[in-house]
Design a protein around this motif. Structure first.
Motif, mmCIF file in Angstrom:
data_model
loop_
_atom_site.group_PDB
_atom_site.id
_atom_site.type_symbol
_atom_site.label_atom_id
_atom_site.label_comp_id
_atom_site.label_asym_id
_atom_site.label_seq_id
_atom_site.Cartn_x
_atom_site.Cartn_y
_atom_site.Cartn_z
ATOM 1 N N ILE B 97 0.837 -1.194 0.000
ATOM 2 C CA ILE B 97 0.000 0.000 0.000
ATOM 3 C C ILE B 97 0.872 1.244 0.000
ATOM 4 O O ILE B 97 1.794 1.367 0.800
ATOM 5 N N CYS B 98 0.549 2.155 -0.890
ATOM 6 C CA CYS B 98 1.332 3.390 -0.951
ATOM 7 C C CYS B 98 0.792 4.387 0.066
ATOM 8 O O CYS B 98 -0.373 4.753 0.032
ATOM 9 N N ARG B 103 -2.571 3.924 -3.320
ATOM 10 C CA ARG B 103 -2.673 2.828 -4.275
ATOM 11 C C ARG B 103 -2.410 1.481 -3.606
ATOM 12 O O ARG B 103 -1.567 1.374 -2.716
ATOM 13 N N ARG B 135 3.770 -1.334 3.694
ATOM 14 C CA ARG B 135 3.459 0.051 3.366
ATOM 15 C C ARG B 135 4.710 0.807 3.004
ATOM 16 O O ARG B 135 5.788 0.538 3.533
ATOM 17 N N GLY B 136 4.556 1.749 2.117
ATOM 18 C CA GLY B 136 5.720 2.527 1.726
ATOM 19 C C GLY B 136 5.340 3.526 0.656
ATOM 20 O O GLY B 136 4.203 3.988 0.622
ATOM 21 N N ILE B 137 6.314 3.822 -0.190
ATOM 22 C CA ILE B 137 6.061 4.781 -1.259
ATOM 23 C C ILE B 137 6.185 4.051 -2.585
ATOM 24 O O ILE B 137 7.188 3.415 -2.853
ATOM 25 N N CYS B 138 5.172 4.171 -3.393
ATOM 26 C CA CYS B 138 5.184 3.423 -4.645
ATOM 27 C C CYS B 138 6.058 4.098 -5.698
ATOM 28 O O CYS B 138 6.471 5.244 -5.547
#
Lengths: 169, 169
Positions: B97-98, B103, B135-138
Motif C-alpha cells: 500500500i502506498c 494505491r 506500506r511505503g512509497i510506490c
DNA sequence: CATGGGATTGCGACTCTGTCTCAATTGAGA
DNA sequence: TCTCAATTGAGACAGAGTCGCAATCCCATG
C-alpha cells in the motif's frame, strides 16, 4: 528495564519543547508495567482505579506521542480499534493471534523480512513499514489428539473455512 | 467472469435457506464489476446513484454474507473501517500500500507463504488465515532520479509521511 | 386466489473508538 | 509576580458499523 525507553521518550519531548507531566509519566509507567497488547480504554480504567485522575483525551494524546517517539507500537488486532504494546530498542516482531482465546504471540523470521524487501524492490516500492499477522488456533486451544473437539458454537454452520490461506501443494 | 463466484454465493445462500434477492444480486454485481478495494459506504453511494434503493444495513449485512461465502475479502487498509475486494477461486495475495497516494498493489510470494507455515508449526499454531501488508512509497510517488534520500528518518525523526489523500478519478 | 410465516428490508437509534474544541490550569522562565 | 505557551478535562462530535423492529416480500400451501 524501561530506563532506556523513558530516556528516549524524554528526549523526544524535550526536542519538541514538550513536558513530561505527571499524566504522561503515569501512562508511560502503565504501558511499560507489563508486556501485553492493550487497548486505550483499558489503560484509562487502570489508571483511574489507581486514583490517577486522567481523561480519555489525554490517554489518546499521550499514546500518540509514545508512538511517535518510537517506544510504543500501535497495532490493529481484533475487530475494532487499536492496541498498544511497549517496544524495546531494536526490537521488531510480528504477531500470531489465536482466534479462540485471543492470545498474541510474537515471532520474528528474518527470512520473511528479507523476502519482503525483495518483493518491495520488485514493485519499485520504498518500504516504510509492514504489518504481518497470522491467525489461527494456538497450541493451548487446539484440541489435543481427539479431545472434545467442540469448537463450533455456531448453530447454523460449518463455518471455520480458512479464508486467505491458499491451498498449496 | 463472475459466473463461478456467483454460483458459489448462490450455493452458500441455498445451503442456509437464504434467498438471492435483487439487493443481494445488485451488491454482488457492484463488487464484482471492478477489481478494487472498496469501502462499504462507497458501494452504497454507487448503488444509490444507479437508482437502486438499498440501505446501509443491507450493504453491511450482504457484505458479511459474501465474505462468509468466501467470494469477497475483507481487509483493513487505511485508517478506519474495512475495505472489500472480490476474490476469485484459488486466488490469494497480500498487499503493498502506498502511503502517499493510497494505491494498493497485490503480490504473492510463495516463499513467504511457506515460511509462514513454518513459523506456525514452530509455535504449535494451526494457521487459518493471515494478513500481510507492506506500506511505503510506490514507484509513481517516489521522487525520481537522485533519491534525495530523506526517507530513512530515525531517532525521534520527523517521519510524517502523509497518510491519506486518495486518488479517485 | 387468499393465507401464513419465515426471510428480508429500511429506518433510525445506538454503540464504540477516537478526535476536536475550548475554557481553565499549570508551570517555567523573565 | 507576571506572562505565555503547553497541558488538561469535559463534553460535543464524527465515522463506521450494529441492532431492533415494524413493514414488506416471497413462496409454498390450502
Amino acid at each position: 528495564m524501561n530506563r532506556r525507553e523513558l530516556a528516549i521518550f524524554r528526549k523526544y519531548l524535550e526536542r519538541r519543547g514538550l513536558k513530561l507531566t505527571s499524566e504522561r509519566q503515569a501512562l508511560f509507567d502503565e504501558v511499560f508495567s507489563k508486556h501485553e497488547h492493550v487497548e486505550a480504554d483499558e489503560l484509562l480504567v487502570r489508571l483511574r482505579t489507581k486514583h490517577k485522575k486522567i481523561s480519555r483525551a489525554t490517554i489518546y494524546r499521550t499514546l500518540e506521542l509514545l508512538v511517535e517517539a518510537g517506544v510504543v507500537g500501535k497495532l490493529r488486532i481484533g475487530e475494532a480499534g487499536y492496541r498498544y504494546e511497549r517496544l524495546h530498542a531494536g526490537d521488531h516482531h510480528d504477531h500470531l493471534i489465536c482466534d479462540q482465546c485471543g492470545r498474541v504471540i510474537e515471532f520474528f523470521e528474518p527470512r520473511i523480512e528479507a523476502l519482503q524487501d525483495e518483493v518491495a524492490v520488485r514493485h519499485g516500492f520504498v518500504l516504510l513499514s509492514h504489518n504481518h499477522q497470522m491467525r489461527g488456533i494456538c497450541k493451548r486451544c487446539r484440541p489435543r489428539s481427539k479431545g472434545s473437539g467442540s469448537f463450533g458454537a455456531e448453530a447454523a454452520g460449518p463455518v471455520p473455512v480458512p479464508i486467505s490461506s491458499r491451498p498449496r501443494g
